[in-house]
Motif scaffolding. Structure first.
Motif: not given
Length: 274
Positions: A34-48
């Motif tokens: 089960f793959n959950v991908v975090v996606y979006g523009k730069y510096n919007h808090g994906k990694s945190s």
């Protein structure tokens, strides 16, 4: 269609379905993860956001500068979830980062967390386009719009931004949730159940776990949909080729007939002269 599929041939004959064929190939060749991908523009808090969901504050690099340039993966053996952090969109002029991110969402993703920082206001035109394109490959139930940094706005400001965003995505029928990674880690550090609750991270985890529970059924439905889409397109392509073949045969037949008529006329003209 599952065995001995020539994917290169399919992509050559059906270039408009390249993403779907890549996903179909991936589903046939990989285990049931089960793959959950975090996606979006730069510096919007994906990694945190990922760090909060994993309860590992420093696992994925979360800095103001561009650090994630390739997809980064974390496999949680306890839950069975594979988390994929993608580079920020529209940050790399060459577009290489976007290529990695788009490959993850179109090929690997079972669930997409589309991240937007409410501190910057409503969704911009590019983000709307990203979401619209995603819905060409995924069902709306496979996308969660995660609004981060809600703690950075006053309540009235946040309410206005949230209402604007809700209107922007109303027709897309997406699940929306507002979270604060900062509150979450402060809640853990200070042992504050109130701050943890206000962070909404645990609510997001519940949403993801529900998707995990429904995973086998959703993936089975997605697989059947892909199979039908590809098969139908192949049949349409076959009919198109058959029709073109008939037209070519008809053209050749007419050319041959006209040639015979011209030859007969030429013979008659020669006979008249002699």
């Amino acid at each position: 269609m599952k065995n001995n599929v020539n994917y290169a041939y399919l992509k050559k004959e059906l270039p408009h379905l390249e993403h779907q064929i890549n996903r179909f190939e991936y589903m046939n060749q990989r285990k049931q993860e089960f793959n959950v991908v975090v996606y979006g523009k730069y510096n919007h808090g994906k990694s945190s956001l990922l760090n909060a969901l994993l309860c590992k504050e420093d696992h994925f690099k979360a800095e103001d500068k561009r650090t994630t340039t390739e997809n980064a993966t974390y496999v949680d053996s306890t839950t069975g979830i594979t988390w994929i952090d993608t580079p920020g969109l529209a940050a790399d002029v060459a577009g290489k980062d976007d290529g990695h991110a788009n490959s993850a969402v179109t090929k690997e993703a079972d669930l997409i967390l589309f991240v937007h920082n409410v501190k910057v206001g409503e969704l911009d035109r590019e983000e709307i386009e990203y979401l619209t394109r995603l819905l060409q490959f995924k069902k709306s139930s496979q996308i969660i719009l995660v609004l981060t940094q809600q703690d950075q706005l006053k309540s009235d400001q946040f309410e206005q931004v949230f209402n604007n965003i809700s209107q922007q995505v109303e027709s897309l029928n997406l699940i929306k949730i507002c979270v604060s990674q900062t509150r979450y880690f402060k809640g853990i550090k200070n042992d504050s159940s109130n701050m943890l609750q206000r962070s909404n991270i645990d609510e997001l985890k519940k949403l993801i776990n529900q998707k995990l529970t429904d995973f086998n059924q959703v993936r089975s439905e997605e697989y059947k949909d892909l199979q039908t889409t590809i098969s139908t397109s192949l049949e349409a392509k076959g009919m198109e080729i058959s029709t073109m073949k008939l037209h070519k045969l008809e053209e050749l037949k007419n050319i041959h007939l006209n040639l015979q008529i011209d030859v007969q006329k030429l013979i008659q003209k020669i006979q008249q002269q002699f």
